[in-house]
Design a protein around this motif. Structure first.
Motif, PDB file in Angstrom:
ATOM      1  N   ALA A  33      50.090  37.252  49.497  1.00  0.00           N
ATOM      2  CA  ALA A  33      50.143  36.716  51.195  1.00  0.00           C
ATOM      3  C   ALA A  33      49.173  37.484  51.768  1.00  0.00           C
ATOM      4  CB  ALA A  33      51.863  37.063  51.503  1.00  0.00           C
ATOM      5  N   GLN A  34      48.780  38.627  51.446  1.00  0.00           N
ATOM      6  CA  GLN A  34      47.850  39.246  52.176  1.00  0.00           C
ATOM      7  C   GLN A  34      46.648  39.869  51.084  1.00  0.00           C
ATOM      8  OE1 GLN A  34      49.294  42.438  49.862  1.00  0.00           O
ATOM      9  NE2 GLN A  34      47.934  43.100  51.580  1.00  0.00           N
ATOM     10  N   GLY A  35      45.687  40.453  51.876  1.00  0.00           N
ATOM     11  CA  GLY A  35      44.586  41.016  51.115  1.00  0.00           C
ATOM     12  C   GLY A  35      43.703  40.081  50.510  1.00  0.00           C
ATOM     13  N   GLY A  36      42.593  40.564  49.741  1.00  0.00           N
ATOM     14  CA  GLY A  36      41.680  39.406  49.047  1.00  0.00           C
ATOM     15  C   GLY A  36      41.361  40.074  47.627  1.00  0.00           C
ATOM     16  N   ASN A  37      40.057  40.026  47.304  1.00  0.00           N
ATOM     17  CA  ASN A  37      39.649  40.367  45.966  1.00  0.00           C
ATOM     18  C   ASN A  37      39.213  41.897  46.291  1.00  0.00           C
ATOM     19  OD1 ASN A  37      37.291  39.958  47.362  1.00  0.00           O
ATOM     20  ND2 ASN A  37      36.455  38.541  45.863  1.00  0.00           N
ATOM     21  N   ASN A  38      39.707  42.808  47.058  1.00  0.00           N
ATOM     22  CA  ASN A  38      39.731  44.182  47.117  1.00  0.00           C
ATOM     23  C   ASN A  38      40.952  44.778  46.003  1.00  0.00           C
ATOM     24  OD1 ASN A  38      41.829  43.051  48.829  1.00  0.00           O
ATOM     25  ND2 ASN A  38      41.559  44.538  50.326  1.00  0.00           N
ATOM     26  N   ALA A  39      41.789  43.816  45.974  1.00  0.00           N
ATOM     27  CA  ALA A  39      42.599  44.126  44.966  1.00  0.00           C
ATOM     28  C   ALA A  39      42.318  44.034  43.613  1.00  0.00           C
ATOM     29  CB  ALA A  39      44.171  43.361  45.287  1.00  0.00           C
ATOM     30  N   GLY A  40      42.933  44.768  42.494  1.00  0.00           N
ATOM     31  CA  GLY A  40      42.596  44.855  41.111  1.00  0.00           C
ATOM     32  C   GLY A  40      43.940  45.150  40.393  1.00  0.00           C
ATOM     33  N   HIS A  41      44.605  44.220  39.837  1.00  0.00           N
ATOM     34  CA  HIS A  41      45.811  44.192  39.269  1.00  0.00           C
ATOM     35  C   HIS A  41      45.594  44.274  37.678  1.00  0.00           C
ATOM     36  CE1 HIS A  41      47.938  42.903  43.178  1.00  0.00           C
ATOM     37  NE2 HIS A  41      47.165  43.874  43.454  1.00  0.00           N
ATOM     38  N   THR A  42      46.136  45.096  36.918  1.00  0.00           N
ATOM     39  CA  THR A  42      45.618  45.000  35.536  1.00  0.00           C
ATOM     40  C   THR A  42      46.933  44.725  34.964  1.00  0.00           C
ATOM     41  OG1 THR A  42      44.395  46.712  35.903  1.00  0.00           O
ATOM     42  CG2 THR A  42      44.767  46.295  33.683  1.00  0.00           C
ATOM     43  N   VAL A  43      46.993  43.822  33.956  1.00  0.00           N
ATOM     44  CA  VAL A  43      48.148  43.414  33.403  1.00  0.00           C
ATOM     45  C   VAL A  43      47.901  43.325  31.799  1.00  0.00           C
ATOM     46  CG1 VAL A  43      50.188  41.719  32.790  1.00  0.00           C
ATOM     47  CG2 VAL A  43      48.938  42.131  35.124  1.00  0.00           C
ATOM     48  N   ILE A  44      48.611  44.094  30.776  1.00  0.00           N
ATOM     49  CA  ILE A  44      48.276  43.824  29.306  1.00  0.00           C
ATOM     50  C   ILE A  44      49.218  43.171  29.058  1.00  0.00           C
ATOM     51  CG2 ILE A  44      47.899  45.157  27.193  1.00  0.00           C
ATOM     52  CD1 ILE A  44      46.533  47.392  29.055  1.00  0.00           C
ATOM     53  N   SER A  45      49.149  42.092  28.196  1.00  0.00           N
ATOM     54  CA  SER A  45      50.177  41.154  27.540  1.00  0.00           C
ATOM     55  C   SER A  45      49.492  40.507  26.293  1.00  0.00           C
ATOM     56  CB  SER A  45      50.270  39.979  28.730  1.00  0.00           C
ATOM     57  OG  SER A  45      50.718  38.791  28.196  1.00  0.00           O
ATOM     58  N   GLY A  46      50.258  40.570  25.416  1.00  0.00           N
ATOM     59  CA  GLY A  46      49.841  40.156  24.023  1.00  0.00           C
ATOM     60  C   GLY A  46      48.594  40.990  23.505  1.00  0.00           C
ATOM     61  N   GLY A  47      48.473  42.073  23.908  1.00  0.00           N
ATOM     62  CA  GLY A  47      47.264  42.917  23.617  1.00  0.00           C
ATOM     63  C   GLY A  47      46.151  42.531  24.448  1.00  0.00           C
ATOM     64  N   ILE A  48      46.088  41.660  25.190  1.00  0.00           N
ATOM     65  CA  ILE A  48      44.891  41.457  25.921  1.00  0.00           C
ATOM     66  C   ILE A  48      45.139  41.750  27.410  1.00  0.00           C
ATOM     67  CG2 ILE A  48      43.361  39.288  27.086  1.00  0.00           C
ATOM     68  CD1 ILE A  48      44.695  37.681  24.750  1.00  0.00           C
ATOM     69  N   LYS A  49      43.996  42.373  27.890  1.00  0.00           N
ATOM     70  CA  LYS A  49      44.051  42.829  29.288  1.00  0.00           C
ATOM     71  C   LYS A  49      43.400  41.951  30.132  1.00  0.00           C
ATOM     72  CE  LYS A  49      41.691  46.636  31.587  1.00  0.00           C
ATOM     73  NZ  LYS A  49      40.968  48.215  31.581  1.00  0.00           N
ATOM     74  N   TYR A  50      44.212  41.746  31.453  1.00  0.00           N
ATOM     75  CA  TYR A  50      43.686  40.709  32.435  1.00  0.00           C
ATOM     76  C   TYR A  50      43.386  41.557  33.605  1.00  0.00           C
ATOM     77  CZ  TYR A  50      45.876  37.381  29.136  1.00  0.00           C
ATOM     78  OH  TYR A  50      45.853  36.608  27.889  1.00  0.00           O
ATOM     79  N   VAL A  51      42.650  41.369  34.210  1.00  0.00           N
ATOM     80  CA  VAL A  51      42.386  42.091  35.498  1.00  0.00           C
ATOM     81  C   VAL A  51      42.392  40.854  36.816  1.00  0.00           C
ATOM     82  CG1 VAL A  51      41.084  43.718  37.184  1.00  0.00           C
ATOM     83  CG2 VAL A  51      41.178  43.944  34.803  1.00  0.00           C
ATOM     84  N   LEU A  52      43.467  40.791  37.636  1.00  0.00           N
ATOM     85  CA  LEU A  52      43.637  39.927  38.681  1.00  0.00           C
ATOM     86  C   LEU A  52      43.211  40.436  40.018  1.00  0.00           C
ATOM     87  CD1 LEU A  52      44.934  37.437  37.245  1.00  0.00           C
ATOM     88  CD2 LEU A  52      46.375  39.415  36.490  1.00  0.00           C
ATOM     89  N   ASP A  84      36.913  31.242  36.134  1.00  0.00           N
ATOM     90  CA  ASP A  84      36.396  31.172  34.759  1.00  0.00           C
ATOM     91  C   ASP A  84      36.713  32.391  33.878  1.00  0.00           C
ATOM     92  OD1 ASP A  84      35.109  28.918  35.836  1.00  0.00           O
ATOM     93  OD2 ASP A  84      33.287  30.009  36.492  1.00  0.00           O
ATOM     94  N   LYS A  85      36.522  33.347  34.172  1.00  0.00           N
ATOM     95  CA  LYS A  85      36.825  34.656  33.481  1.00  0.00           C
ATOM     96  C   LYS A  85      38.400  34.292  32.696  1.00  0.00           C
ATOM     97  CE  LYS A  85      36.319  39.402  32.869  1.00  0.00           C
ATOM     98  NZ  LYS A  85      36.808  40.795  32.956  1.00  0.00           N
ATOM     99  N   LEU A  86      39.353  34.065  33.563  1.00  0.00           N
ATOM    100  CA  LEU A  86      40.595  33.956  33.018  1.00  0.00           C
ATOM    101  C   LEU A  86      40.696  32.884  32.130  1.00  0.00           C
ATOM    102  CD1 LEU A  86      42.758  34.880  35.999  1.00  0.00           C
ATOM    103  CD2 LEU A  86      42.178  36.303  34.033  1.00  0.00           C
ATOM    104  N   ARG A  87      39.892  31.675  32.657  1.00  0.00           N
ATOM    105  CA  ARG A  87      39.975  30.552  31.349  1.00  0.00           C
ATOM    106  C   ARG A  87      39.405  31.030  30.201  1.00  0.00           C
ATOM    107  NH1 ARG A  87      38.389  25.847  35.702  1.00  0.00           N
ATOM    108  NH2 ARG A  87      40.467  25.321  36.320  1.00  0.00           N
ATOM    109  N   GLY A  88      38.210  31.766  30.035  1.00  0.00           N
ATOM    110  CA  GLY A  88      37.517  32.367  29.237  1.00  0.00           C
ATOM    111  C   GLY A  88      38.465  33.110  28.217  1.00  0.00           C
ATOM    112  N   GLN A  89      39.458  33.750  28.986  1.00  0.00           N
ATOM    113  CA  GLN A  89      40.488  34.480  28.025  1.00  0.00           C
ATOM    114  C   GLN A  89      41.595  33.720  27.584  1.00  0.00           C
ATOM    115  OE1 GLN A  89      41.072  37.933  31.104  1.00  0.00           O
ATOM    116  NE2 GLN A  89      40.722  39.177  29.349  1.00  0.00           N
ATOM    117  N   GLY A  90      41.428  32.474  27.865  1.00  0.00           N
ATOM    118  CA  GLY A  90      42.539  31.493  27.353  1.00  0.00           C
ATOM    119  C   GLY A  90      43.704  30.827  28.250  1.00  0.00           C
TER     120      GLY A  90
END
Ligand code: GDP
Ligand code: IMO
Ligand code: MG
Length: 423
Positions: A33-52, A84-90
Motif C-alpha cells: 500500500a506504500q513505498g516503491g522499489n526502495n523496499a527489498g524483502h528477502t524470503v527464503i523458501s524451499g532453499g531458494i532466495k527471493y528478493v521482492l 522477469d527475474k522471479l519468473r526465471g526463478q520458477g
C-alpha cells in the motif's frame, strides 16, 4: 486469519518479508500500500532466495492474489525486471495473481535522476536514499503533477509526456553532475513495460472490497519501517510515505473498520541504512554481524549500520501502529554474545525520557540507558518451538514484550520460512 497489517517497528529491514511469507499461508490476498522499489524483502523458501521490491511476497505462494495498491509509487521498468527475474526463478506471475492500481503513481526515470541529483545537492546533509526516485515521485503526487497506473494503458501518450519531462528535468540533473536521463534508451523500455503491465492495471479498491466481502483475508505488507515514516520517523532522514499502519488503509482503500490485527516486526537488535541519528549504534555489534555475512541491504547492497535493541523506539512504534502483536526476528544474530544490552530509556539534558523526541537536535543529544542481560551462547537456529529456547533467550523475549507492552507471538531464528516460531 482476519485482515492484518504487517509493519516495521524500526528503520526498515526488520524481516517483514519473511513474516508476511509465513502469514500468507492462511491469507488469500497480499497487498502493498506504500513505498516503491526502495523496499527489498528477502524470503527464503524451499532453499531458494527471493528478493521482492515491488511485488508482494504472496507471489511465492500459488493461488494468492497480490495487489499493488494506490499508495505505491511504481517504477514500471523496475517492476518488469522484477517479474522477469522471479519468473526465471520458477514463479508464475499473471494478471490473475498480480494486479496494479490504476491510481498508483508512476516512478519514472527522471525521478531517479532527480533523486540522485538532490542527494548531491544536499552534500553532508544527504539522506542516503536508495536512489530509486521515491521522494520525487511522491512530490509529484502531492504537487498533483504525477502520472498514474492508468497511463500504462496508453503507451504512446505516456512516452510523449515522459519525453517532455525528461528534457525539463535533465537541465537540473546535469547541473549537479549527474548523467542526464537518456530518453533514447529509456523510452523504448518504458513503452515495452507499459505494454507488459497494462493487463494487470485495474481498480484494486474494488478488487480488495470484493475479496473481503467474499470472506477472504487480506494481509498488508508494509514497506520500510516506523522511523522512516514521513510523519513519525526521524525527519528529514525518512522516506516519503506513511509506513505506519494507517498508510495501509489510505494506500489500499480498505478502511480501518476492516482491519483486525497489526503485527509490528522488529529485529532483536537494531539496524539502519542511510543517514540520520541512531542512538544505540554500536560498531562492535556491526562488525560481528557483518563478519557473519549479515546485514547488507537487499536493494543497494550497502552495509547496514547496527546497534543494540532500542526499546524506546519499539515501544513507541507499537503505540503508533496499534500493534496487537510483535514479531521478533533475527534472535539468532545474538547467539554468540556473553552480554546483551537493551536500551530502555534515554537521558536528554539530564532528564530520563521514555519516548523518542521529535527533533534531530534533541535525538542527537540523547544518551542511551541500557540494562544488561546474560547471553544464551547457544545456536538457536534449529529450535522447533518456544519450548526449545534456553532460559536466557526466553527471559530476553519476556523483557522485550514487557517493555513493548505487546505480546511476542512470532519469532525468527533463521532466514528460512521454517525458522519462524509461533507462540
Ligand atoms: P524486510 O525489508 O523487512 O523484509 O527485511 P530484509 O529482507 O530487507 O532484511 C531482513 C534480513 O534478515 C534478510 O536477509 C532476511 O533473510 C533475514 N532474516 C529475516 N528473519 C531472520 C531471522 O530470524 N534470522 C536470520 N538469521 N535472518 C533473518
Ligand atoms: P524495506 O521495505 C531500509 C531508507 C533509505 C534512506 C531513506 C530514504 O526493505 O524495509 P528513499 O529511497 O526511500 O527515499 O530513502 O529510507 N530506506 C530503507 N531502509 N529498508 C527499506 O525498505 C528502505 N526503504 C528506504 O536507506 O535512509
Ligand atoms: Mg528490506
Amino acid at each position: 486469519m482476519p485482515n492484518t497489517i504487517v509493519v516495521g517497528a524500526q528503520w526498515g529491514d526488520e524481516g517483514k518479508g519473511k513474516i508476511v511469507d509465513f502469514l500468507t499461508e492462511t491469507a488469500d490476498v497480499v497487498a502493498r500500500a506504500q513505498g516503491g522499489n526502495n523496499a527489498g524483502h528477502t524470503v527464503i523458501s524451499g532453499g531458494i532466495k527471493y528478493v521482492l521490491h515491488l511485488i508482494p511476497s504472496g507471489i511465492l505462494w500459488s493461488n494468492k492474489l497480490n495487489v499493488i495498491g494506490n499508495g505505491v509509487v511504481l517504477d514500471p521498468i523496475g517492476l518488469c525486471e522484477e517479474i522477469d527475474k522471479l519468473r526465471g526463478q520458477g514463479l508464475t506471475i499473471t494478471s490473475e495473481n498480480l494486479i496494479i492500481s490504476d491510481c498508483a503513481h508512476l516512478a519514472m526515470p527522471y525521478h531517479r535522476g532527480l533523486d540522485q541529483a538532490r542527494e548531491v545537492q544536499r552534500g553532508d546533509k544527504k539522506i542516503g536514499t536508495t536512489g530509486r526516485g521515491i521522494g520525487p515521485s511522491y512530490a509529484d503526487k502531492v504537487e498533483r503533477t504525477g502520472l498514474r497506473g492508468s497511463a500504462l494503458r496508453d503507451p504512446d501518450s505516456l512516452c510523449d509526456e515522459v519525453a517532455e519531462r525528461i528534457k525539463e528535468h535533465n537541465v537540473f540533473v546535469t547541473s549537479q553532475g549527474i548523467a542526464p536521463v537518456d530518453a533514447e534508451v529509456l523510452l523504448p523500455k518504458l513503452r515495452a513495460a507499459a505494454e507488459m503491465l497494462a493487463p494487470h492495471v485495474t481498480n484494486t479498491v474494488v478488487a480488495l472490497h470484493e475479496a473481503i466481502e467474499a470472506g477472504k483475508n487480506v494481509l498488508f505488507e508494509g514497506a520500510q519501517g516506523t522511523y522512516l515514516d514521513i510523519d513519525h520517523g526521524t525527519y528529514p532522514f525518512v522516506t516519503s510515505s506513511n509506513t505506519t499502519a494507517g498508510g495501509a488503509c489510505t494506500g489500499s482503500g480498505v478502511p480501518p473498520r476492516f482491519i483486525s490485527d497489526v503485527v509490528a516486526v522488529a529485529k532483536a537488535y537494531t539496524t539502519r541504512v542511510g543517514s540520520g541519528p541512531f542512538i544505540t549504534e554500536n560498531d562492535d555489534i556491526g562488525d560481528m554481524l557483518h563478519n557473519m555475512g549479515r546485514e547488507f541491504g537487499a536493494t543497494t547492497g550497502r552495509a547496514r549500520r547496527c546497534g543494540w535493541l532500542d526499546m524506546v523506539l519499539v515501544r513507541y512504534a507499537c503505540m503508533v501502529n496499534g500493534a496487537s502483536e510483535l514479531a521478533i526476528t533475527n534472535l539468532d544474530g545474538l547467539d554468540g554474545l556473553d552480554e546483551i544490552k537493551i536500551c530502555t530509556a534515554y537521558e536528554l539534558d539530564g532528564k530520563t525520557i521514555h519516548y523518542p523526541p521529535s527533533t534531530i537536535a534533541e535525538i542527537e543529544r540523547c544518551k542511551p540507558i541500557y540494562e544488561s542481560h546474560q547471553g544464551w551462547k547457544q545456536d538457536l537456529s534449529g529450535a522447533q518451538s518456544f519450548a526449545d529456547l534456553p532460559p536466557n533467550a526466553l527471559a530476553y523475549l519476556d523483557r522485550v514484550a514487557e517493555l513493548a507492552r505487546t505480546p511476542i507471538k512470532l519469532l525468527g531464528i533463521g532466514p528460512a520460512r521454517e525458522q519462524t516460531l509461533r507462540r
